[in-house]
Motif scaffolding. Structure first.
Motif, mmCIF file in Angstrom:
data_model
loop_
_atom_site.group_PDB
_atom_site.id
_atom_site.type_symbol
_atom_site.label_atom_id
_atom_site.label_comp_id
_atom_site.label_asym_id
_atom_site.label_seq_id
_atom_site.Cartn_x
_atom_site.Cartn_y
_atom_site.Cartn_z
ATOM 1 N N ALA A 97 0.821 -1.214 0.000
ATOM 2 C CA ALA A 97 0.000 0.000 0.000
ATOM 3 C C ALA A 97 0.852 1.260 0.000
ATOM 4 O O ALA A 97 0.352 2.348 -0.334
ATOM 5 C CB ALA A 97 -0.924 0.003 1.213
ATOM 6 N N GLY A 98 2.119 1.138 0.378
ATOM 7 C CA GLY A 98 2.996 2.297 0.395
ATOM 8 C C GLY A 98 3.456 2.747 -0.974
ATOM 9 O O GLY A 98 4.159 3.763 -1.092
ATOM 10 N N ASN A 99 3.082 2.039 -2.018
ATOM 11 C CA ASN A 99 3.443 2.413 -3.383
ATOM 12 C C ASN A 99 2.707 3.706 -3.759
ATOM 13 O O ASN A 99 1.477 3.762 -3.802
ATOM 14 C CB ASN A 99 3.068 1.282 -4.340
ATOM 15 N N GLY A 100 3.466 4.756 -4.033
ATOM 16 C CA GLY A 100 2.866 6.053 -4.315
ATOM 17 C C GLY A 100 2.093 6.138 -5.608
ATOM 18 O O GLY A 100 1.391 7.129 -5.854
ATOM 19 N N THR A 101 2.188 5.147 -6.458
ATOM 20 C CA THR A 101 1.486 5.188 -7.753
ATOM 21 C C THR A 101 0.078 4.605 -7.669
ATOM 22 O O THR A 101 -0.650 4.618 -8.666
ATOM 23 C CB THR A 101 2.282 4.417 -8.812
ATOM 24 N N LEU A 102 -0.317 4.091 -6.519
ATOM 25 C CA LEU A 102 -1.634 3.459 -6.411
ATOM 26 C C LEU A 102 -2.741 4.503 -6.434
ATOM 27 O O LEU A 102 -2.606 5.617 -5.904
ATOM 28 C CB LEU A 102 -1.726 2.644 -5.113
ATOM 29 N N SER A 103 -3.847 4.131 -7.014
ATOM 30 C CA SER A 103 -5.034 4.986 -7.021
ATOM 31 C C SER A 103 -5.906 4.684 -5.812
ATOM 32 O O SER A 103 -5.665 3.720 -5.079
ATOM 33 C CB SER A 103 -5.837 4.749 -8.302
ATOM 34 N N ASP A 104 -6.936 5.496 -5.618
ATOM 35 C CA ASP A 104 -7.860 5.238 -4.516
ATOM 36 C C ASP A 104 -8.509 3.864 -4.656
ATOM 37 O O ASP A 104 -8.737 3.156 -3.671
ATOM 38 C CB ASP A 104 -8.948 6.320 -4.486
ATOM 39 N N GLY A 203 -4.573 14.967 14.319
ATOM 40 C CA GLY A 203 -5.012 16.306 13.958
ATOM 41 C C GLY A 203 -4.027 17.091 13.110
ATOM 42 O O GLY A 203 -4.257 18.277 12.829
ATOM 43 N N ASN A 204 -2.923 16.437 12.678
ATOM 44 C CA ASN A 204 -1.941 17.157 11.865
ATOM 45 C C ASN A 204 -2.580 17.643 10.560
ATOM 46 O O ASN A 204 -3.324 16.908 9.897
ATOM 47 C CB ASN A 204 -0.752 16.248 11.531
ATOM 48 N N THR A 205 -2.234 18.888 10.164
ATOM 49 C CA THR A 205 -2.760 19.441 8.919
ATOM 50 C C THR A 205 -1.661 19.734 7.898
ATOM 51 O O THR A 205 -1.962 20.057 6.748
ATOM 52 C CB THR A 205 -3.532 20.742 9.207
ATOM 53 N N GLY A 206 -0.385 19.638 8.318
ATOM 54 C CA GLY A 206 0.716 19.810 7.384
ATOM 55 C C GLY A 206 0.969 18.526 6.611
ATOM 56 O O GLY A 206 0.224 17.544 6.738
ATOM 57 N N ASN A 207 2.038 18.535 5.817
ATOM 58 C CA ASN A 207 2.344 17.344 5.019
ATOM 59 C C ASN A 207 3.697 16.735 5.382
ATOM 60 O O ASN A 207 4.363 16.143 4.536
ATOM 61 C CB ASN A 207 2.289 17.663 3.529
ATOM 62 N N VAL A 208 4.085 16.901 6.658
ATOM 63 C CA VAL A 208 5.351 16.321 7.112
ATOM 64 C C VAL A 208 5.199 14.808 7.258
ATOM 65 O O VAL A 208 4.233 14.322 7.856
ATOM 66 C CB VAL A 208 5.800 16.934 8.447
ATOM 67 N N ASP A 312 -1.685 16.975 -0.511
ATOM 68 C CA ASP A 312 -0.406 16.528 0.042
ATOM 69 C C ASP A 312 -0.554 16.127 1.507
ATOM 70 O O ASP A 312 0.103 15.189 1.981
ATOM 71 C CB ASP A 312 0.638 17.642 -0.086
ATOM 72 N N ALA A 313 -1.409 16.814 2.235
ATOM 73 C CA ALA A 313 -1.645 16.476 3.642
ATOM 74 C C ALA A 313 -2.282 15.088 3.762
ATOM 75 O O ALA A 313 -1.945 14.311 4.660
ATOM 76 C CB ALA A 313 -2.529 17.533 4.304
ATOM 77 N N ASP A 314 -3.215 14.787 2.849
ATOM 78 C CA ASP A 314 -3.831 13.452 2.854
ATOM 79 C C ASP A 314 -2.789 12.371 2.600
ATOM 80 O O ASP A 314 -2.782 11.324 3.262
ATOM 81 C CB ASP A 314 -4.919 13.366 1.778
ATOM 82 N N GLN A 315 -1.901 12.625 1.638
ATOM 83 C CA GLN A 315 -0.861 11.647 1.316
ATOM 84 C C GLN A 315 0.096 11.476 2.491
ATOM 85 O O GLN A 315 0.508 10.359 2.814
ATOM 86 C CB GLN A 315 -0.089 12.090 0.074
ATOM 87 N N ALA A 316 0.426 12.586 3.157
ATOM 88 C CA ALA A 316 1.332 12.518 4.310
ATOM 89 C C ALA A 316 0.690 11.719 5.440
ATOM 90 O O ALA A 316 1.353 10.891 6.092
ATOM 91 C CB ALA A 316 1.687 13.927 4.784
#
Length: 410
Positions: A97-104, A203-208, A312-316
């Motif tokens: 699941a960590g593969n960044g190319t996957l779609s929803d 509750g994080n809203t950044g993309n760190v 980007d926040a969702d991806q992070a």
């Protein structure tokens, strides 16, 4: 001295009765194979034989207890083997699941596969033995170890319903052995000394995103404590710990992609933080049952995979969840393997005690045999001798009863 005819008859009959009794006693010994047929035959040996028989009975009871213990441990070992396989399958899906190319849609498919592993683990956690007793419920034999609460669109919440009682079996004179492990010990705990695990605040809203932590110096001040990393919103962050061995760091300048070090560990951070974003780094062995719950780890991962990734926040958030889940699954697997190794060690001990019990039984049987069993060579000799004695007394009686003055009067 005058001997009456009555006296001669009485003495003759008494002698024949004694000889016949001896003859019958030896015959009974030969028929039973026992030297001590009645306690009166040898009171001392009979008393000692009773004591040895009691020891044999106790040894047999302990052997039966070991059989029961082995059956319980064998069932648990089989379940733990299946649990290990299920965790390995879940870890493989998390890595995929960590593969960044996957779609929803791809992530939804993986979430469904992961839910299958989740259900498998719930079923294994509620395994029963042949008598309907739940293996991981502690003393609550008739209660399911884990119950589930409907969480709506999210994965069901799994809670432990058993107690912390550990069943024990007396398998030898001075040995009580654990024959089970509780559900919390298997599914909701990490082994002492487990690796540090980092978690992002929900509750994080950044993309760190983070990677690690990695141990750099286990002797450093503060190592072994829990750390909190929080961003201030002005390009700085603070590192604090509740432990007394670490000096808090405040207003440290943040650089995207840098590796920060604290308490003998290193954590790499990438991305742009928002004010109030925070991360917690905790020793695996110090995590609470809720934090270490295998079911919560997989459930949180499934829920994260089913969330659409639009920013980007969702991806992070997804990457951080997967990173934490990967570490937790490793720690859970280590804990299950440790428990399984403990079960194997107990089963090996049972084998060793079986050997000891077998040798003890042989020794007891030999002692009892020496006390009460018959020496056939001696017994047969005594049998023949008593037979001759009986025949002699009968012949003597027959000859004596012919001795009368009336036989000489014509």
């Amino acid at each position: 001295m005058r001997i009456s005819t009555v006296t001669m008859y009485e003495q003759g009959v008494s002698a024949m009765n004694r000889q016949q009794q001896n003859f019958m006693d030896v015959g009974q010994q030969i028929a039973s194979g026992k030297r001590v047929v009645n306690p009166s035959d040898d009171p001392r040996a009979a008393a000692r034989a009773v004591s040895v028989s009691q020891s044999l009975a106790v040894n047999a009871q302990q052997e039966s207890s070991r059989v029961t213990a082995r059956n319980s441990l064998s069932q648990e070992e089989s379940v733990l083997n299946s649990v290990s396989d299920a965790i390995g399958s879940a870890k493989s899906l998390v890595v995929q699941a960590g593969n960044g190319t996957l779609s929803d849609a791809d992530r939804e498919s993986l979430a469904s596969d992961l839910e299958g592993a989740f259900e498998t683990l719930v079923g294994l956690a509620n395994t029963t033995d042949g008598n309907g007793t739940y293996l991981f419920s502690g003393y609550q034999d008739n209660a399911k170890a884990f119950s589930r609460t409907d969480a709506g669109d999210a994965v069901d919440t799994i809670s432990y319903e058993g107690d912390q009682g550990v069943k024990q079996q007396k398998i030898d004179a001075e040995r009580l052995m654990k024959t089970s492990d509780t559900g919390t010990d298997v599914f909701m705990r990490f082994s002492a000394g487990s690796e540090y695990i980092a978690e992002a605040d929900e509750g994080n809203t950044g993309n760190v995103t983070f990677s690690g932590p990695d141990v750099r110096d286990a002797d450093a001040a503060g190592y072994g404590e829990t750390f909190d990393i929080s961003f201030n919103g002005d390009g700085t962050y603070d590192i604090s710990s509740s432990g007394a061995g670490f000096a808090d760091q405040t207003n440290v300048a943040y650089t995207d992609g840098e590796t920060i070090e604290f308490g003998g560990m290193a954590l790499t951070l990438e991305g742009e933080p928002a004010a109030g974003d925070s991360f917690t780094v905790t020793p695996g062995g110090d995590m609470s049952q809720e934090q270490a719950s295998l079911f919560k780890t997989i459930g949180d991962t499934i829920n994260a995979l089913r969330q659409p990734v639009e920013t980007d926040a969702d991806q992070a958030a997804l990457d951080n969840t997967l990173s934490t889940a990967s570490r937790k699954l490793d720690a859970s697997l280590d804990n299950v393997l440790t428990t399984r190794a403990s079960v194997g060690a107990r089963m090996n001990e049972l084998d060793a005690l079986d050997d000891v019990g077998g040798n003890r039984e042989i020794a007891y049987e030999q002692t009892r045999s020496d006390l009460v069993d018959l020496d056939y060579n001696t017994a047969i000799s005594d049998y023949m001798l008593s037979q001759v004695g009986l025949q002699a007394s009968q012949k003597s009686f027959a000859d004596i009863q012919q001795m009368s003055l009336f036989q000489f009067l014509n």
